[in-house]
Design a protein around this motif. Structure first.
Motif, mmCIF file in Angstrom:
data_model
loop_
_atom_site.group_PDB
_atom_site.id
_atom_site.type_symbol
_atom_site.label_atom_id
_atom_site.label_comp_id
_atom_site.label_asym_id
_atom_site.label_seq_id
_atom_site.Cartn_x
_atom_site.Cartn_y
_atom_site.Cartn_z
ATOM 1 N N UNK A 154 -10.869 22.503 3.365
ATOM 2 C CA UNK A 154 -11.939 23.392 2.922
ATOM 3 C C UNK A 154 -12.057 24.596 3.858
ATOM 4 N N UNK A 155 -11.944 24.337 5.154
ATOM 5 C CA UNK A 155 -11.983 25.441 6.122
ATOM 6 C C UNK A 155 -10.809 26.389 5.917
ATOM 7 N N UNK A 161 -10.196 32.938 1.752
ATOM 8 C CA UNK A 161 -11.182 33.771 1.052
ATOM 9 C C UNK A 161 -11.857 34.766 1.996
ATOM 10 N N UNK A 162 -11.528 34.668 3.282
ATOM 11 C CA UNK A 162 -12.170 35.462 4.339
ATOM 12 C C UNK A 162 -13.673 35.188 4.410
ATOM 13 N N UNK A 163 -14.053 33.952 4.126
ATOM 14 C CA UNK A 163 -15.438 33.487 4.292
ATOM 15 C C UNK A 163 -15.504 32.739 5.617
ATOM 16 N N UNK A 164 -16.312 33.248 6.537
ATOM 17 C CA UNK A 164 -16.360 32.698 7.896
ATOM 18 C C UNK A 164 -17.550 31.754 8.087
ATOM 19 N N UNK A 165 -17.807 30.933 7.078
ATOM 20 C CA UNK A 165 -18.971 30.040 7.133
ATOM 21 C C UNK A 165 -18.919 29.106 8.331
ATOM 22 N N UNK A 207 -28.610 37.600 9.351
ATOM 23 C CA UNK A 207 -27.660 38.694 9.116
ATOM 24 C C UNK A 207 -26.217 38.224 9.300
ATOM 25 N N UNK A 208 -26.006 37.392 10.322
ATOM 26 C CA UNK A 208 -24.654 36.883 10.580
ATOM 27 C C UNK A 208 -24.192 35.960 9.458
ATOM 28 N N UNK A 209 -25.114 35.171 8.920
ATOM 29 C CA UNK A 209 -24.751 34.272 7.817
ATOM 30 C C UNK A 209 -24.365 35.092 6.586
ATOM 31 N N UNK A 210 -25.127 36.168 6.334
ATOM 32 C CA UNK A 210 -24.808 37.033 5.184
ATOM 33 C C UNK A 210 -23.427 37.653 5.354
ATOM 34 N N UNK A 211 -23.139 38.156 6.576
ATOM 35 C CA UNK A 211 -21.830 38.770 6.828
ATOM 36 C C UNK A 211 -20.698 37.761 6.664
#
Length: 443
Positions: A154-155, A161-165, A207-211
């Motif tokens: 998943x990571x 996807x360039x999603x840095x969750x 803000x970091x979570x949104x980015x």
């Protein structure tokens, strides 16, 4: 002219047989005077195994030796035990045949010959109920490793996807992470909407979570994310089913010991991979002592150790034999009075691995075992410290089970003071040898 004296070796097990284990068939050798065909080949089907056992009874065999080849030995081992034979499961390294004579027939004859003269030692095997628990715990560990693999996938999909969750949330399979993953799989792409699903307990800024959730949404990685998450849920469900099976088996073990369990005892440490029931009272019911009181040993760790070692410490003559079996003692190779090597053997002892994992968890702990770990780490590095601390934990476990005594930790102040006193005594002896005297410095 002097003649060399012949050394006579007496036969210890005259009624011994040797079995060369295979996946499709087994070769069995008995003494030459017991049958017209002292070496026979049998299939590996259940009917064949019963025929093998009956033939050994006809040959008046009392004890059987076999190699521990994969898992192929297990059913024959159990059936021979049912027929009343004394079965020796032997490490394959201990019965290597003479070079240049490697055939199935010669192997079983060589095993039979070694066993006849008492040159083989049986590998440890726990009783049947503990062996069943061992199977459950090993299967649970495999399931845990498999579901961890799905988390890594998943990571990987998020990275594609360039999603840095996973950079802003410690555990993407926690409550917040799973809500966000489900929303993404349901078609949500707005970063602010996804970020609003995160709990207030998440330490990262909004803000970091949104980015981190502004991704490049491609169909391929999204498909991988969906399948990995679905497999993750399946593995979690299977682990829960395995835990229920373990609980039922523990209830049977406790009932056999005729002990009562107290369900009111609180669980001490939260762990993501812990069992879905309170196993501490069950462990205390079968062991007689609370093993989870030992620093670093959790419920799962204690269950793994008990399932591998059993609860009968008399199987090992002393604690040193137990430590050696766990592969936690130096593998000293000495020749001519010189130490050639002390590297540990390549042995996958699962109980020893559990003690090592428990020891590794103590490196930042504020108690005497944590202090010991840090001192050993300064002396020989992390691997040295882990093995030394694991050995200490194994000694504690051995004496707790053998003597039925609870864990009584040494206060860290007392432990550190004792170590400093030893160090001062050593320095004084060294100063005396050099003709000097230690003088206490002025404050």
């Amino acid at each position: 002219m002097k003649t060399k004296k012949k050394i006579k070796v007496s036969m210890v097990n005259p009624n011994a047989a040797g079995v060369d284990i295979g996946s499709s068939f087994h070769f069995v050798a008995v003494p030459a005077d017991r049958s017209e065909t002292p070496v026979r080949r049998f299939g590996s089907f259940t009917r064949d195994l019963h025929e093998l056992a009956k033939w050994l009874q006809q040959c008046n065999i009392k004890t059987v030796a076999m190699e521990s080849t994969g898992v192929y030995w297990l059913q024959l081992f159990l059936i021979l035990e049912e027929y009343g034979f004394e079965v020796f499961l032997v490490n394959a390294q201990h019965i290597k045949n003479v070079s240049g004579r490697k055939t199935d027939v010669l192997d079983c004859q060589w095993i039979q010959q070694l066993h006849s003269y008492g040159l083989l030692s049986a590998s440890f095997q726990p009783e049947d109920m503990i062996r069943t628990l061992r199977g459950y715990m090993r299967h649970r560990k495999n399931l845990t490793q498999d579901y961890s693999t799905q988390v890594l996938r998943m990571q990987k999909a998020f990275e594609q996807l360039n999603v840095k969750l996973h950079n802003v949330i410690t555990d993407i399979t926690g409550k917040s992470g799973q809500l966000i993953i489900r929303a993404i799989l349901a078609g949500e792409r707005d970063a602010e909407t996804l970020a609003s699903l995160a709990s207030d307990r998440v330490k990262a800024k909004k803000e970091d979570i949104i980015l981190s959730l502004e991704g490049n949404w491609k169909e391929g990685p999204l498909f991988e994310l969906r399948q990995s998450y679905e497999l993750y849920l399946i593995y979690k469900q299977k682990i829960a089913e395995c835990d229920n099976q373990i609980k039922e088996h523990m209830e049977i073990l406790v009932s056999k010991e005729n002990t009562e369990i107290g369900q009111d005892s609180a669980r001490k440490v939260y762990s993501k991979n812990r069992l879905n029931f309170n196993a501490t009272p069950y462990l205390k019911g079968i062991a007689g002592v609370d093993l989870t009181e030992v620093f670093g040993i959790s419920e799962v760790c204690a269950m793994e150790i008990v399932s591998e070692t059993g609860l009968d410490m008399s199987k090992w003559p002393s604690v040193k034999h137990f430590i050696s079996w766990l592969n936690l003692s130096p593998n000293n190779r000495i020749s001519g009075g010189k130490l050639l090597s002390n590297k540990r053997k390549k042995s996958k002892n699962k109980a020893g691995q559990a003690f090592r994992m428990a020891a590794f968890a103590l490196q930042r702990s504020e108690h005497y075992l944590g202090s010991f770990y840090r001192r050993m780490k300064a002396k020989g590095g992390p691997m040295y410290a882990t093995k030394a601390t694991a050995r200490k934990l194994a000694v504690i476990f051995y004496y707790m089970i053998s003597n039925q005594t609870e864990f009584t930790p040494i206060p860290i102040e007392e432990y550190d003071k004792k170590f400093m006193d030893k160090r001062m005594a050593y320095l004084k002896r060294q100063a005396t040898k050099l003709g000097m005297e230690l003088v206490e410095a002025e404050p």
